[in-house]
Design an enzyme around this catalytic site. Structure first.
Site, PDB file in Angstrom:
ATOM      1  N   THR A  14       0.825  -1.222   0.000  1.00 35.51           N
ATOM      2  CA  THR A  14       0.000   0.000   0.000  1.00 35.51           C
ATOM      3  C   THR A  14       0.847   1.256   0.000  1.00 35.51           C
ATOM      4  O   THR A  14       0.473   2.284  -0.560  1.00 35.51           O
ATOM      5  CB  THR A  14      -0.935  -0.015   1.233  1.00 35.51           C
ATOM      6  OG1 THR A  14      -1.784  -1.148   1.120  1.00 35.51           O
ATOM      7  CG2 THR A  14      -1.792   1.228   1.334  1.00 35.51           C
ATOM      8  N   SER A  58       1.621  -7.364  -1.152  1.00 35.08           N
ATOM      9  CA  SER A  58       2.333  -8.411  -0.419  1.00 35.08           C
ATOM     10  C   SER A  58       1.637  -9.782  -0.406  1.00 35.08           C
ATOM     11  O   SER A  58       2.304 -10.785  -0.173  1.00 35.08           O
ATOM     12  CB  SER A  58       2.719  -7.952   0.978  1.00 35.08           C
ATOM     13  OG  SER A  58       1.618  -7.877   1.834  1.00 35.08           O
ATOM     14  N   ASP A  92       0.279  -6.842   4.696  1.00 34.59           N
ATOM     15  CA  ASP A  92      -0.420  -8.126   4.838  1.00 34.59           C
ATOM     16  C   ASP A  92       0.521  -9.282   5.165  1.00 34.59           C
ATOM     17  O   ASP A  92       0.162 -10.182   5.929  1.00 34.59           O
ATOM     18  CB  ASP A  92      -1.199  -8.465   3.548  1.00 34.59           C
ATOM     19  CG  ASP A  92      -2.427  -7.576   3.366  1.00 34.59           C
ATOM     20  OD1 ASP A  92      -2.794  -6.872   4.327  1.00 34.59           O
ATOM     21  OD2 ASP A  92      -3.008  -7.608   2.267  1.00 34.59           O
TER      22      ASP A  92
HETATM   23  N1  ASP Z   1      -2.747  -5.305   0.711  1.00 34.24           N
HETATM   24  C1  ASP Z   1      -1.621  -4.499   1.038  1.00 34.24           C
HETATM   25  C2  ASP Z   1      -0.353  -5.312   0.911  1.00 34.24           C
HETATM   26  O1  ASP Z   1      -0.030  -6.029   1.810  1.00 34.24           O
HETATM   27  C3  ASP Z   1      -1.751  -3.970   2.404  1.00 34.24           C
HETATM   28  C4  ASP Z   1      -0.693  -3.013   2.841  1.00 34.24           C
HETATM   29  O2  ASP Z   1       0.365  -2.879   2.291  1.00 34.24           O
HETATM   30  O3  ASP Z   1      -0.963  -2.327   3.849  1.00 34.24           O
HETATM   31  O4  ASP Z   1       0.298  -5.231  -0.094  1.00 34.24           O
END
Ligand code: ASP
Length: 325
Positions: A14, A58, A92
């Site tokens: 993110t 991730s 994640d």
């Molecule tokens: N879905 C995102 C990831 O893990 C969540 C984040 O980075 O906060 O890539």
């Protein structure tokens, strides 16, 4: 400190995402250089070199990629001009990549993972602040030989203990058993404890065929018979409480052990370790007697990575079990 250099490796998450109108959601969009440019004052505290390793969410990260990232970190750390390394990552699975590297890499220089819960398009985005704090930790002499760390919301967590506890809040990262190892204040990086008995697994291979199964009330052995038919190498089972299992899976677990599958037992409870205090059917004592390895305090996802690395090097239960609990 301008004479010190920190290498920032960007992997995605993110922290490197923006809102995309066409898909009505967040997507990878920000380059490594753009990420660093957004961190006000960063260039005043040290020299920063950015390496873009990947730009993926991730959940797309694999243990194979973690290993490549670990090799990259060790390669960069050999450079004498590098004081520390920061890795930006999605929240994640950050606890998995950080723990994998903690077990796998050789360098004792500070290696600090960071991330953000809010994208660059959101109010109060935490990305720049977290990078700034992570770089401060990477520059700190006290961070040497502390193992791989995860820094978010100004708290420093050890990779071994940290877990994501909230799907959205910026204070999501916690170390339930032992708490954070330190924190970052304006002018200081403050450590309050050390990690004892740190483990390094010296291997250049990983065993990828390790599965993770959560137990549930009324569960049957079907899933284990499926895993036996797939000839998997190992299975981590998340039991209840002290590690106790529902009775109908006992035979399935026995069949896995007879098929030479390594079985590691952990708990679905977030604090405390598994132990053989009960002896009823499915409890830890009889499970241990038939050959199940007790996984200590580890979460199932971390026990799985540890088993992957251990089985990259060792094959027998006797060799593997002494590294758990
Ligand atoms: N879905 C995102 C990831 O893990 C969540 C984040 O980075 O906060 O890539």
């Amino acid at each position: 400190m301008l004479d010190k250099k920190v290498v920032v490796i960007t992997t995605g998450g993110t922290i490197a995402m923006r809102y995309d109108e066409s898909t009505d959601g967040l997507v990878p969009a920000i380059s490594g250089e753009e990420l660093m440019d957004a961190v006000h004052g960063l260039k005043d505290i040290c020299t920063v070199e950015v390496i873009e390793f990947s730009n993926i969410p991730s959940p797309h990260v694999t243990p194979k990629l973690m290993k490549e990232l670990g090799d990259k970190v060790d390669e960069i750390a050999l450079d004498k001009s590098v004081s520390g390394i920061v890795i930006t990552h999605g929240t994640d699975t950050i606890e998995e990549s950080a723990y994998f590297l903690d077990l796998y890499i050789k360098t004792e220089k500070p290696v600090v993972f960071t991330a953000s819960m809010r994208s660059a398009s959101e109010q109060g985005s935490d990305g720049a602040r977290n990078i700034f704090s992570a770089v401060k930790v990477a520059l700190s002499n006290s961070a040497i030989s502390k193992g791989v760390m995860v820094v978010l919301n100004d708290f420093i967590h050890s990779a071994e203990d940290v877990i994501k506890t909230h799907t959205a809040n910026v204070d999501t990262f916690q170390s339930p058993n032992w708490g954070a190892i330190g924190y970052v204040d304006f002018d200081k990086v403050i450590f309050k404890r050390n990690i004892v008995n740190r483990l390094k697994i010296d291997t250049d291979k990983i065993e990828e065929s390790i599965y993770l199964i959560k137990s549930f009330t009324g569960m049957s052995s079907d899933i284990f018979d499926f895993l036996i038919s797939k000839r998997v190498a190992g299975v981590v089972v998340e039991g209840f409480g002290r590690g106790n299992l529902p009775p109908l899976i006992v035979d399935g677990i026995k069949r896995m052990i007879d098929a030479n599958i390594i079985v590691v037992l952990v708990s679905r409870v977030i604090e405390g370790r598994v132990l053989d205090v009960y002896s009823y059917v499915g409890a830890v004592k009889p499970m241990k007697e038939i050959g199940v390895i007790l996984g200590g305090e580890l979460t199932s996802q971390k026990a799985r990575l540890k088993l992957m690395l251990l089985m990259g090097r060792y094959r027998t239960k006797k060799e593997i079990e002494k590294y758990f609990d």
